[in-house]
Design a protein around this motif. Structure first.
Motif: not given
Length: 297
Positions: A169, A180, A185, A187
């Motif tokens: 990641h 992302c 994800i 971030d």
């Protein structure tokens, strides 16, 4: 290897086993801090506050050693390092503030806290031969304990970066944070964790540094941020994020350590050492830019 061979040919003193061990002692703190900084830079950010955080953690660890004992002092130091990372990570990750500006401000705040904590005074342990000092200046056989800690820390951080979901990641966020977010994800949390890891690494480096001399002062970490970031860049981490390696950061730190040690042995004036180091960094940055242009083409 080439840099080492050059100095080894120039000076007999440089190629002695004792000097080789000394180089590893000298780079231990920077290598550990560099391992944490690698996560921050790969994630597309910078942490300019690590030098001041190193100072604060060092004086806290030494001061608390005699007051509450070595183990509690070490734990408090680690918490302080991670807490600093939480603040910087929250500002950069969740509030989307520029990491250069945030950590530049944190650098001044942490330095001020270090000065306030010590009142500008030199802090030292009552017993300079306590077991705590073995962390920085002790050895197991011919191998310094600080070198063993450095090796273990780098291996663990390297595994985290290359073998865990979080590590992937970090790479992804540094490469394209917008993509992302669309892929689910978080971030913001990834950036926060990277700064916490950097703070933890700095605290570990502070423990090794202050234990070596059984003393510390509020300015002990000055210029360390430059060496740490230089080591990461020399290790090939991209300045724009998305690529890098903890193990290669160690190679970059070793290059700096060998250069500094060799410069001292051959008698190069201190101010010229900074110039030489700057030239090496500029060459590394230029190579990074040219490599990206070729990939783009």
């Amino acid at each position: 290897i080439l840099v080492y061979v050059v100095f080894a040919v120039i000076s007999k003193q440089f190629r002695t086993p004792d000097n080789f061990v000394l180089i590893f002692r000298q780079v231990a703190t920077i290598a550990v801090m560099g391992a944490g900084m690698t996560f921050v830079i790969i994630g597309g950010n910078f942490d300019l506050s690590v030098g001041s955080l190193l100072s604060l953690c060092s004086v806290i660890c030494i001061d608390l050693h005699d007051k509450i004992g070595p183990i509690p002092a070490i734990l408090v130091t680690l918490v302080v390092g991670m807490a600093s990372g939480v603040v910087s990570g929250y500002l950069c990750g969740y509030l989307r503030l520029n990491s250069m500006i945030v950590t530049l401000g944190m650098m001044n705040v942490l330095q001020a806290l270090a000065m306030m904590y010590t009142n500008g005074q030199f802090v030292q342990m009552a017993d300079s031969n306590a077991w705590f000092t073995k962390i920085g200046k002790g050895s197991i056989g011919p191998v310094p304990i600080s070198t063993i800690i450095m090796a273990l820390f780098i291996i663990i951080m390297g595994i985290v970066l290359t073998k865990t979901v979080y590590g992937h990641h970090v790479m992804s966020v540094g490469g394209n944070d917008e993509a992302c977010r669309y892929s689910g994800i978080n971030d913001k949390l990834v950036i926060l964790k990277s700064f916490v890891l950097s703070g933890l690494a700095t605290a570990v480096g502070a423990i090794m540094l202050c234990s070596r001399g059984a003393a510390a002062q509020a300015t002990i970490g000055e210029t360390y941020e430059f060496d740490v970031i230089s080591g990461v860049i020399l290790g090939g981490a991209s300045l724009s994020g998305g690529s890098g390696s903890v193990y290669k950061t160690f190679v970059g730190v070793m290059i700096l350590g060998i250069l500094k040690n060799g410069f001292v042995i051959v008698g190069l004036p201190y101010y010229l050492q900074w110039v030489a180091q700057c030239v090496v960094i500029l060459i590394a940055v230029y190579m990074d830019i040219m490599t990206k242009r070729k990939k783009g083409v």
